[in-house]
Design a protein around this motif. Structure first.
Motif, PDB file in Angstrom:
ATOM      1  N   SER A   1      -6.505 -12.754 -30.401  1.00  0.00           N
ATOM      2  CA  SER A   1      -7.133 -13.149 -31.664  1.00  0.00           C
ATOM      3  C   SER A   1      -8.616 -13.432 -31.469  1.00  0.00           C
ATOM      4  O   SER A   1      -9.446 -13.055 -32.307  1.00  0.00           O
ATOM      5  CB  SER A   1      -6.430 -14.388 -32.237  1.00  0.00           C
TER       6      SER A   1
ATOM      7  N   GLY B   1     -11.643 -11.464 -32.999  1.00  0.00           N
ATOM      8  CA  GLY B   1     -12.659 -12.199 -33.739  1.00  0.00           C
ATOM      9  C   GLY B   1     -14.060 -11.868 -33.269  1.00  0.00           C
ATOM     10  O   GLY B   1     -14.988 -11.734 -34.074  1.00  0.00           O
TER      11      GLY B   1
ATOM     12  N   ALA C   1     -14.862  -8.431 -34.738  1.00  0.00           N
ATOM     13  CA  ALA C   1     -15.060  -8.476 -36.183  1.00  0.00           C
ATOM     14  C   ALA C   1     -16.370  -9.178 -36.549  1.00  0.00           C
ATOM     15  O   ALA C   1     -17.119  -8.715 -37.417  1.00  0.00           O
ATOM     16  CB  ALA C   1     -13.874  -9.184 -36.847  1.00  0.00           C
TER      17      ALA C   1
ATOM     18  N   LYS D   1      -9.613 -13.747 -35.142  1.00  0.00           N
ATOM     19  CA  LYS D   1      -9.033 -12.879 -36.163  1.00  0.00           C
ATOM     20  C   LYS D   1      -7.687 -12.394 -35.655  1.00  0.00           C
ATOM     21  O   LYS D   1      -7.611 -11.580 -34.742  1.00  0.00           O
ATOM     22  CB  LYS D   1      -9.945 -11.682 -36.462  1.00  0.00           C
TER      23      LYS D   1
END
Length: 418
Positions: free
Chosen positions: A49, A53, A56, A378
């Protein structure tokens, strides 16, 4: 896997700790296995994640300021840019084509000098850019108008120069005017109208934004621009538009997409992402071996019970189902606990980082090294599903050998001397 009533009772009995010292030890090993699965799943979810992240956030910031592709003129100049921008905007998939002027210069204020990247943009493009408007920390971008003789600068650059809205900074260009004693650098003073923070260290530490007309005058470009910024409907498939864009700018400049502009960063992130997934998967593999060892110990401890059950009519298939259920239950509980731990950590990730920094006195999140000013995250549901399925399948496979050994127990051999 459907268990009948007696199989469920036996599986439940074997999951819970017994009265004997040996059974309590086996239960402890099982709980350690459960915790190891939970930590492995949580670590994978957290790391993947955070890596997603990173990608992104970097993409959002860089694309928000640089677009998905850019046309750059030879010698930093595109004359007749209106026709080039109009032709580029007609390419299928291109949503916008905006003119830019970009030039590395020097900025001076309060006796300090810093290298900066000056960007000239149309006023409507400045006020319509969500990355800039959403990051204003002081002053107002509405003050940036043609003829205002003012600029907006990144917050970290403002701190380096010791300046603020209303103060003045000087831009220094080595391409000055020729004099009898040589070339004199061109120095022009501008008023700081606003400071902004986009969250990427390199931008906040170097960017100077000014109206396009001011940039054209300062850099003596006339009506020309240096770049045309393009955005497309699907950034991951921008290569579909690149041949047409290269044809439009052929002979006058070159076209580059966001991958080419930021290749080193995004390729490094992708390699690190895959490497971290493989390495952290080993944690789950170790936990699976713990489940395997605890089940083997359980089968050895319960050999006499298994033999008695077999003489009472329990089938080999039933015994296999019992021990497969015990092992997969441990793995499933570990997976659920790992999901909870991962979600809690990601939700409180920044306070946790701040707390660790406060306790250790170390700056664990130096934006000059990590580009972004906060720990991003993310979570991809597909990746979480893959992690959960991987952990579950490995847990299931680890139960097959102990279950087969239990089902292979010969009651005659075990009970011969009982």
């Amino acid at each position: 896997m459907i268990l009948n009533r007696y199989e469920r009772i036996i599986a439940k009995r074997y999951l819970l700790p017994g009265k004997g010292e040996g059974e309590r030890f086996i239960f402890l090993v099982s709980m350690i296995s459960l915790g190891a699965v939970a930590l492995g799943v949580a670590a994978l979810i957290i790391v993947m994640s955070v890596m997603n992240g990173f990608r992104a956030e970097l993409f959002e910031k860089t694309a928000g300021l640089n677009g998905h592709a850019i046309l750059t003129g030879y010698d930093g100049r595109i004359t007749g840019w209106q026709q080039v921008a109009a032709a580029a905007a007609k390419v299928p998939g291109v949503t916008s084509a905006l003119p830019l002027i970009e030039q590395p210069l020097m900025a001076s204020a309060n006796g300090r000098v810093e290298g900066v990247l000056v960007r000239g943009m149309r006023v409507q493009d400045i006020t319509g850019n969500p990355v800039l408007t959403g990051g204003v920390k002081s002053g107002s971008l509405s003050n940036l108008k043609p003829g205002c003789n003012c600029v907006a600068i990144g917050t970290r650059l403002a701190a380096q120069l010791g300046t603020f809205p209303g103060a003045e900074i000087s831009l220094i260009s080595p391409e000055g005017r020729d004099t009898p004693i040589g070339t004199v650098p061109r120095i022009v003073s501008y008023t700081v109208a606003a400071t902004f923070e986009v969250g990427v260290y390199d931008y906040d530490n170097a960017f100077v934004i000014m109206p396009m007309e001011e940039a054209q005058t300062y850099m003596m470009l006339g009506d020309a621009v240096s770049n045309i910024e393009l955005k497309v409907t699907d950034p991951d498939k921008v290569d579909r538009q690149m041949p047409a864009l290269r044809q439009i700018i052929a002979g006058r400049g070159e076209a580059t997409d966001w991958r080419g502009m930021n290749a080193a960063i995004f390729e490094a992130l992708e390699v690190e992402r895959v490497a971290m997934f493989v390495v952290l998967s080993l944690i789950i593999l170790v936990a699976v071996f713990n489940i395997l060892s605890s089940l083997i110990m359980l089968v050895r401890a319960k050999t006499r019970d298994i033999a008695i059950l077999r003489t009472m009519g329990a089938s080999r298939k039933g015994m296999m189902k019992v021990f497969v259920t015990v092992g997969t239950t441990i793995g499933t509980l570990g997976i659920l606990l790992g999901l909870i731990l991962g979600a809690v950590f990601l939700f409180f990730r920044q306070p946790l980082v701040n707390a660790i920094q406060w306790l250790t006195g170390q700056n664990l999140w130096d934006p000059s090294v990590r580009f972004l000013s906060e720990l991003p995250s993310k979570t991809d549901p597909v990746e979480v599903t893959v992690i959960v399925l991987t952990a579950f399948v490995l847990s299931f496979l680890s139960t097959l050998y102990p279950a087969w050994k239990a089902a292979s127990t010969d009651p005659v051999q075990v009970l011969r001397y009982e």
